[in-house]
Each structure stands twice: as structure tokens, then as C-alpha cells.
Write an enzyme that holds these catalytic residues in place. Structure first.
Site, PDB file in Angstrom:
ATOM      1  N   ASP A 194      31.404  49.999  45.098  1.00 19.95           N
ATOM      2  CA  ASP A 194      31.893  49.925  43.726  1.00 19.95           C
ATOM      3  C   ASP A 194      33.293  49.332  43.741  1.00 19.95           C
ATOM      4  O   ASP A 194      34.275  50.025  43.968  1.00 19.95           O
ATOM      5  CB  ASP A 194      31.906  51.318  43.081  1.00 19.95           C
ATOM      6  CG  ASP A 194      32.414  51.282  41.643  1.00 19.95           C
ATOM      7  OD1 ASP A 194      32.329  50.203  41.010  1.00 19.95           O
ATOM      8  OD2 ASP A 194      32.904  52.320  41.163  1.00 19.95           O
ATOM      9  N   GLU A 195      33.349  48.009  43.582  1.00 20.63           N
ATOM     10  CA  GLU A 195      34.602  47.264  43.613  1.00 20.63           C
ATOM     11  C   GLU A 195      35.401  47.566  44.889  1.00 20.63           C
ATOM     12  O   GLU A 195      36.555  47.998  44.850  1.00 20.63           O
ATOM     13  CB  GLU A 195      35.432  47.571  42.361  1.00 20.63           C
ATOM     14  CG  GLU A 195      34.699  47.234  41.077  1.00 20.63           C
ATOM     15  CD  GLU A 195      35.552  47.451  39.826  1.00 20.63           C
ATOM     16  OE1 GLU A 195      36.709  47.892  39.961  1.00 20.63           O
ATOM     17  OE2 GLU A 195      35.057  47.172  38.730  1.00 20.63           O
ATOM     18  N   PRO A 196      34.795  47.337  46.063  1.00 21.43           N
ATOM     19  CA  PRO A 196      35.475  47.645  47.329  1.00 21.43           C
ATOM     20  C   PRO A 196      36.703  46.790  47.609  1.00 21.43           C
ATOM     21  O   PRO A 196      37.507  47.142  48.479  1.00 21.43           O
ATOM     22  CB  PRO A 196      34.384  47.406  48.379  1.00 21.43           C
ATOM     23  CG  PRO A 196      33.460  46.409  47.738  1.00 21.43           C
ATOM     24  CD  PRO A 196      33.459  46.758  46.288  1.00 21.43           C
ATOM     25  N   PRO A 234      29.615  44.625  43.435  1.00 24.35           N
ATOM     26  CA  PRO A 234      30.496  44.531  42.267  1.00 24.35           C
ATOM     27  C   PRO A 234      31.948  44.298  42.703  1.00 24.35           C
ATOM     28  O   PRO A 234      32.472  45.028  43.555  1.00 24.35           O
ATOM     29  CB  PRO A 234      30.346  45.907  41.607  1.00 24.35           C
ATOM     30  CG  PRO A 234      29.029  46.424  42.091  1.00 24.35           C
ATOM     31  CD  PRO A 234      28.915  45.918  43.498  1.00 24.35           C
ATOM     32  N   SER A 277      33.828  42.542  37.436  1.00 20.46           N
ATOM     33  CA  SER A 277      34.350  43.281  36.283  1.00 20.46           C
ATOM     34  C   SER A 277      35.364  42.421  35.541  1.00 20.46           C
ATOM     35  O   SER A 277      36.171  41.732  36.165  1.00 20.46           O
ATOM     36  CB  SER A 277      35.034  44.581  36.734  1.00 20.46           C
ATOM     37  OG  SER A 277      34.123  45.440  37.356  1.00 20.46           O
TER      38      SER A 277
END
Length: 559
Positions: A194-196, A234, A277
Site C-alpha cells: 500500500d504505497e510502499p 499502488p 494515488s
């Protein structure tokens, strides 16, 4: 044939959904989450047919079964190291969270989760309720053998194959195939991390991303699902940089550029889109040169020019930044999915219901046919996932107290504003139905006590509850003392299931049945959480299992 038809239908569904599809992010970081089945009904009531999850909660995935909702299943950042290091761990995760919800193709029809039967489970109050299903399981397997089937798998959830080569069982196979289609889950993506690459994380996850996506991809290929389920990562918008803060100079951050090139090569090879995002709200919060009108798609917004291109809103500018960075990296035709975009309604200045409604309406109008130049000259996002479906009172506030208020709906599924999602839904969002609440009582400060230490007690309460509405710009920021103390006490009291001791605070708390809410400041009552929802699911599954076993035995006796 029925199985093949199902996969043709699924492939068509995934392809067709790539035309300006709008979905939502569904997070579950809540002390008292809305039961998954009620959330699924909420999604369907609002004609939302795509959802992105941040993890692989079994109750959530089970509730989504049979909904025909396309699902992106998430893998948290904390699991990347494990999946990078172990193919076995990746195989196990894919089996448990993806394969279970799909047929594997070929000539067989797989039943799994349709017959999910726990032999026992805790119903609360220290009691364990056992069910005599062993005879049912044995008779089912026996009937399958009589039908000439080859039982390859037999676990607690009773996953097995039914070969369609035996004519006496064709009618039964039709019934099972129909049930399998109705109870399947429309998974479209596995989101690895998740948005690493979020800048505030540093490089702690960077070394594990490529290995993790490679192993998850291999696990999907092993399960013969790689053509139906795509692996994505993401990415946060701060993965990009621009010396001029304009799209024409955009590129990836130097510290992520090498890994990003490897990721894009992987995505391109496997036909996966680039998830990113975009947050005009955060851009407004962090950039003083961005106006509120520019983020809200207002006609009065000052136009920003860049290399003979005129940008009328923050979304177009941000999206073109992504397109330019991808082109600079050598991937100009990469399919793009906006994985998170929204506007919070509390917890900060400009985080209001009115502005959220304005933004969402502007975004929907923009996505559904009103795309302005220069965006329409490039390919628009194939899918857009709104952030978020519901408020989450345990979401991290590291970025700001507004993080717990992104929902289009409150924590209990009540719409905050009106917006047309453009998917055949009405212009008014439909509320969740039949929500069960705790008793109508609140915890407030006892004005008859010495309140000299009340502030310290309130701070202690807020450290273990949600007081983000009391933040500057929040909906409860302007309530006076000691009402703000009461708000803190009540938040703690509700999150702890209205237990009498949770309204003590050294004798400063008082339980009341008079609602202390005022103006726009809501003193909430939490949702009742119990096993009743799950019990209903299991009950229907037991009935279905019994019906299938009975039908199977009956058909096989005809032979």
C-alpha cells in the site's frame, strides 16, 4: 462448458470495466466496523461494482462472494519482506485469498466457500457450539464417488473437483456450476503493498517490492489465474518530482527511479496497469501556490500554463504529471488507474462536508465526459477508486487528523452528502439499512465534580479513542469547555462498548440518556458488534450444503 462460459464472462467483465469505471476503497481500520454483509448491500444499493481492499480479510471476501463486485485484494506493506523471501508464503497467500474464489479452469467445476462449514465456533459468553456435520461430509464424499468424481481436495471448507465426464451427474453439475457462478468473487487485481514508495517510509520497503510482485505473479500463474487477476503496486503521488511543479518536467524521485523502472517493466510484461494515488486535498494542504478553486474544478480558478498547455484544475495537472513521468521512464502507453482520490470531511481546515461534496461532484462530472484539455488528448484513467467508502476511527493520523474522515459515508454507513457516481445510481447516495447500534446512552462530564483535572483525563481518553473532530477546523473544534471534555469521554466510552467502568475517569464521568450532540458536533453511538451476522451466513451455507448433498444423493441413486 459452463465453467468456460464463466471465465469468458469474467474476462469480458474485467475488460469492459476499464472504460471510465469508478470504484471505491473499502478500509476496515475501525473499532466497530460495519458488518461486511451490510457493507456489500450498501455497495450494491449504490450500484458500486468495483472495490479496492487494503488487506485480505476473510469475512470481507466471504461477504463479497456472489456480489459480482470486482475486487482488488490488498497485501499490506508489512508482508512484503515475507513474500520477497518465500515463494511458499506467496503460494499460500494466493491460495487462501484468491484461488478460493475462482474456478481453476479446464473441464472441472470447483466448489469452494459455497460449502464452507466450520465444525465449531465460539458464539460468545464462553460457549462453543458444535455441529454434527461429519455424517453430512462423509455422505457427500461418498455420493461424489458414486457419481464417478475424482476428489482431489478435501479440507474444512470442502473444496473438491467434480468431473463432468459422467452423464448421470450432468444435472447436478449444472446446479453446482450455477451456484459456483453465483457465489464467485470478481477479483481483478492483487495490490502488492500500500504505497510502499511513500516518502515518509524512507526505503524500508523498496528492497522487497520487485521480489514480492514476482513471487505473487508466479503463484497466480501456478494457480492458472494470471490471465484473470493482475498484480499491481499502488504508488503514492510523492513518488514523482518536478523542478517547476509542472507536468512537463515530471520524473520519478531519484531514490525510487531504479526500482520503479523494474516495476514498470514487470507491469508492462504482464499487462498490468500502473496504480497511483492523486490527492488534490493534500496538494492544497502542502502547496500554498494552489488555490481552493483550482482543486474544486471551479470555473473561476486561475489557469496554470505549462509548455503551451493550459490546466484548469489540480486533477488534470496531477494526472498529466503521472503521464509525463511514465513517458520519461520509457512507458508512454502504460495504462493508468487512479487508486485513491477523495476529500475528507473533518479533522482539518477545508475538510468539510460541503467542500467534499463540491469536489466529488466536480470529479464525477470531469470523469464522465467533461474531460478538459490537455487531459483528453492523452488516455484518461481506465479506472478511478474513490477514497473512501467509510470513515475509519482507527486509521493512522500520521499525515493529519483528517485521515479518519475520508468516507463518503459515516462509520455506520450514512451518506454525508449528495453525489451522482454516474453508474446508474441516483444523485443521492443510499444509506446502509438495518444498522444495529449500542444502547442510546452517552458518557459526559459530571458538572457536580471538581473538574480541575478533567483536561488531563480527556487527553488520556483521546489517546485511546478518536478525538480528531476536536482538531483545528474540525466539526467539534468550536464547542466550549467542558463540552469538549464530554466529547473525549464519550468517544472512549463508545469505543469500549459502553462498559460502565469506561465512563469512570476518576469519578468525573456520568452516563446519560440525553443526547449531548450540538450544532454540527455529533456525539456518536457505536455499532453493535456480535456474531449474529456471521451466524446467519453460516446458517444459509449449512442449508445449501444439506440441499446439495441431498440432491447429489438423489441423482446418483438414479444410476
Amino acid at each position: 462448458m459452463l465453467t468456460n462460459f464463466r471465465f469468458i464472462f469474467l474476462a469480458f467483465f474485467i475488460f469492459a470495466s476499464r472504460v471510465q469505471a469508478v470504484g471505491v476503497n473499502w478500509g476496515t481500520s475501525a473499532s466497530h466496523p460495519l458488518p461486511p454483509l451490510k457493507v456489500v448491500r450498501l455497495l450494491k444499493s449504490n450500484n458500486i461494482n468495483k472495490v479496492k481492499l487494503f488487506d485480505a480479510d476473510s469475512d470481507v471476501l466471504q461477504a463479497l462472494s456472489g456480489s459480482n463486485i470486482g475486487v482488488t485484494v490488498g497485501i499490506p506493506n508489512t508482508m512484503l519482506r515475507s513474500f520477497n523471501a518465500s515463494k511458499k508464503a506467496s503460494d499460500s497467500w494466493v491460495h487462501d485469498n484468491v484461488t478460493r474464489y475462482f474456478s481453476n479452469g479446464g473441464t472441472g467445476v470447483r466448489i469452494e466457500y459455497v460449502l464452507f462449514i466450520p465444525l465449531w465456533f465460539d458464539i460468545g459468553f464462553g460457549f462453543t457450539f458444535a455441529f454434527p456435520f461429519l455424517a453430512l461430509l462423509l455422505s457427500t464424499v461418498s455420493a461424489l464417488k458414486k457419481c464417478g468424481s475424482n476428489t482431489e481436495e478435501f479440507r474444512a471448507e470442502i473444496g473438491f473437483w467434480i468431473r463432468d465426464g459422467e452423464k448421470p451427474c450432468l444435472v447436478f453439475i449444472f446446479l453446482v456450476g450455477l451456484m459456483n457462478q453465483l457465489t464467485g468473487i470478481g477479483t481483478g487485481y492483487v495490490a502488492v503493498g500500500d504505497e510502499p514508495f511513500l516518502q515518509s517510509y524512507g526505503e524500508q520497503f523498496h528492497p522487497f517490492v520487485i521480489g514480492a510482485v514476482t513471487n505473487i505473479q508466479a503463484a497466480l500463474m501456478k494457480a492458472k489465474l494470471d490471465s484473470k487477476v493482475k498484480v499491481v503496486v499502488p504508488c503514492s503521488f510523492d513518488s514523482f518530482q518536478s523542478d517547476s511543479n509542472l507536468p512537463s518536467k515530471a520524473h520519478f524521485r531519484p531514490d525510487v527511479n531504479k526500482t520503479m523502472i523494474e516495476l514498470l517493466t514487470f507491469l508492462d510484461k504482464h499487462g498490468s496497469p500502473f496504480f497511483v494515488s492523486i490527492s488534490p486535498f493534500l496538494t492544497l494542504l502542502q502547496n500554498r501556490n494552489t488555490s481552493l478553486d483550482f482543486t474544486l474544478f471551479k470555473e473561476t480558478a486561475h489557469i496554470r500554463n505549462d509548455s503551451h498547455k493550459a490546466y484548469k484544475n489540480s486533477f488534470d495537472l496531477s494526472y498529466d504529471t503521472v503521464v509525463t513521468a511514465l513517458s520519461t521512464a520509457g512507458f508512454p502507453n502504460m495504462n493508468i488507474v487512479v487508486s485513491k482520490i477523495g476529500w475528507p470531511t473533518d479533522g482539518a481546515i477545508n475538510a468539510t462536508t460541503y467542500l467534499a461534496e463540491t469536489f466529488m461532484k466536480g470529479l464525477m462530472n470531469h470523469l464522465h465526459g467533461n474531460l478538459a484539455a490537455p487531459l483528453k488528448l492523452r488516455h484518461p484513467p481506465s479506472e478511478t477508486y474513490l477514497f473512501s467508502l467509510l470513515d475509519e476511527d482507527q486509521r493512522s493520523t500520521a499525515s493529519g487528523n483528517f485521515e479518519r474522515h475520508w468516507g463518503m459515508f459515516t462509520f455506520d454507513g450514512q451518506a454525508k452528502y449528495h453525489v451522482d457516481l454516474g453508474q446508474g445510481s441516483s444523485k443521492s447516495l443510499v444509506n446502509a439499512q438495518d444498522v444495529e447500534y449500542l444502547s442510546p446512552k452517552w458518557c459526559v462530564v459530571n458538572n457536580n465534580k471538581d473538574l480541575s483535572n478533567a483536561t488531563a483525563s480527556a487527553l488520556d481518553a483521546c489517546s485511546n479513542a478518536d478525538c480528531t473532530a476536536l482538531s483545528s477546523g474540525g466539526s467539534c473544534f468550536n464547542i466550549s469547555w467542558p463540552s469538549n471534555i464530554s466529547y473525549a469521554f464519550n468517544s472512549y466510552y463508545q469505543q469500549h462498548d459502553q462498559k460502565a467502568e469506561s465512563c469512570d475517569f476518576g469519578g468525573l464521568g456520568l452516563i446519560t440518556t440525553v443526547d449531548p450532540s450540538m450544532d454540527h458536533c455529533r456525539f456518536s453511538i457505536e455499532i453493535r458488534t456480535s456474531h449474529s451476522e456471521r451466524l446467519r451466513v453460516y446458517y444459509h451455507q449449512w442449508i445449501m450444503a444439506l440441499l446439495i448433498a441431498t440432491l447429489l444423493a438423489g441423482f446418483c441413486r438414479l444410476t
